[in-house]
Design an enzyme around this catalytic site. Sequence first.
Site, PDB file in Angstrom:
ATOM      1  N   GLU A 197      -1.513 -12.498  43.361  1.00 42.78           N
ATOM      2  CA  GLU A 197      -1.016 -13.857  43.658  1.00 42.78           C
ATOM      3  C   GLU A 197      -1.150 -14.243  45.134  1.00 42.78           C
ATOM      4  O   GLU A 197      -0.147 -14.486  45.824  1.00 42.78           O
ATOM      5  CB  GLU A 197       0.414 -13.991  43.146  1.00 42.78           C
ATOM      6  CG  GLU A 197       0.488 -13.751  41.638  1.00 42.78           C
ATOM      7  CD  GLU A 197       1.850 -14.038  41.017  1.00 42.78           C
ATOM      8  OE1 GLU A 197       2.843 -14.141  41.757  1.00 42.78           O
ATOM      9  OE2 GLU A 197       1.903 -14.142  39.774  1.00 42.78           O
ATOM     10  N   GLU A 295      -2.100 -10.721  34.149  1.00 41.17           N
ATOM     11  CA  GLU A 295      -0.627 -10.720  34.088  1.00 41.17           C
ATOM     12  C   GLU A 295      -0.080 -11.969  33.439  1.00 41.17           C
ATOM     13  O   GLU A 295      -0.517 -13.086  33.724  1.00 41.17           O
ATOM     14  CB  GLU A 295      -0.024 -10.612  35.499  1.00 41.17           C
ATOM     15  CG  GLU A 295       1.503 -10.570  35.490  1.00 41.17           C
ATOM     16  CD  GLU A 295       2.108 -10.675  36.881  1.00 41.17           C
ATOM     17  OE1 GLU A 295       1.584 -10.041  37.807  1.00 41.17           O
ATOM     18  OE2 GLU A 295       3.107 -11.399  37.036  1.00 41.17           O
TER      19      GLU A 295
END
Length: 444
Positions: A197, A295
């Site tokens: 991220e 994810e």
Amino acid sequence: MSNYNVYVTAKDTGERLKKYNLKEVLTKEKGENKVNVDINTKFQKILGFGGALTESSAYALSKLTKEDREKVLESYYSEENGIGYSFARVHIHSCDFALENYTYVEEGDETLETFSLERDERYVLPLIRDVKNIRNDLTILASPWSPPKYMKTNGDMNHGGKIRDEYKELWAKYYVKYIKAMKEKNIDIWAITVQNEPAAKQIWDSCEYTAEEERDFIKNYLGPVMHSNGLQDKKIIIWDHNRDIVYDRAKTVLEDKEANKYVWGTGIHWYVSEAFENTSKIHEEFPDKHIIFTEGCQEGGVQLGSWLTGERYGRNIIGDLNNYIEAWMDWNIALDETGGPNHVNNLCDSPVIIDTKKQEAIYNSSYYYIAHFSKFIKKDAVRTLTNVEGEKVYAVSCINEDNSLCIVLMNENNEEKIINLNVCEDSFNIKLQANSIYTIIRKL
């Protein structure tokens, strides 16, 4: 019709992967919904399915008896007794689903001489080994959440910040140290992502990169350092973040020839966006590169009994596979009854919840929805063309190497739906229960 088997999971019933023969789900009723499967139009190979082996998962599982812990791992990674996972994601030192911030080196180490995996020997590595004992061809993806704090502009593993210029080469060498240290423990790392991220400043372990910064780190540091250390066979995956801006992020990196040569593919998460078509845009522009889902989880803590969670998984897996995703990895394979432990209280749900007080494992709807894909779509299956007409009705189809056709149908409506299914020379009507998912297997 005898060459078909059907597996059903449905809300408000006891049906969880319940096996039927085709005649038992056929109907003479007609409906407006259609699913057409064209087995002659083929797309990407499917590499497999899996979940994350985090410190939090390992800790929660450690609260079970050895026998019950083994049952949970079998329920995921066994092909015969479970749902056939073959992938795992692990974190390079700490992430939010660790018991605390930690690294593999002493603070301020500018040579990495103190590098040690000793911390992971308590929970993470025993879990990986136990999974490998069940699935010896386990494919492992490793992701960093943050460099050590002394390498960062904010002097903190949490709250974003960036890698300092003078530490970029050392940080690249850290990945090498990790991969080689894992290999010494007989654990092969298949691929790494550059950064979990990279567009988010999180209250937990995080590090920010612009698309240009990620590109330049790969071509000037990570790629060359990996290659010079004999790790050119290890895949490098960019982005590892949400679908919403994945095309722009990937394009910035992949249109640079020097960065492109080091990159195997792009990783995505599901938070924020269900714009599945964005990954097709990447495939169309860079067809030699790969795309995987790295994810996804239900945020906000444990939601026992929720059916919406399972449906979110089903809708997303179908949307992703139909848009060139090759592997699909869930987040934590297990969490405790709070949705943790998580060292900054970023609690989430998981397909398996460990009630540490009762010492028992509870299986959520998400476990069964994932199973409708992972148990039946085998490694190296090839996706085939599936067209759907109908509201909140979804479908995907794949052909396995044993020449079995796997069709997954999902009805997200609160009422039954009649589906006219057309496959090869067959055409028939199936009644899909309300809020259900069906996997149909046919030998070709």
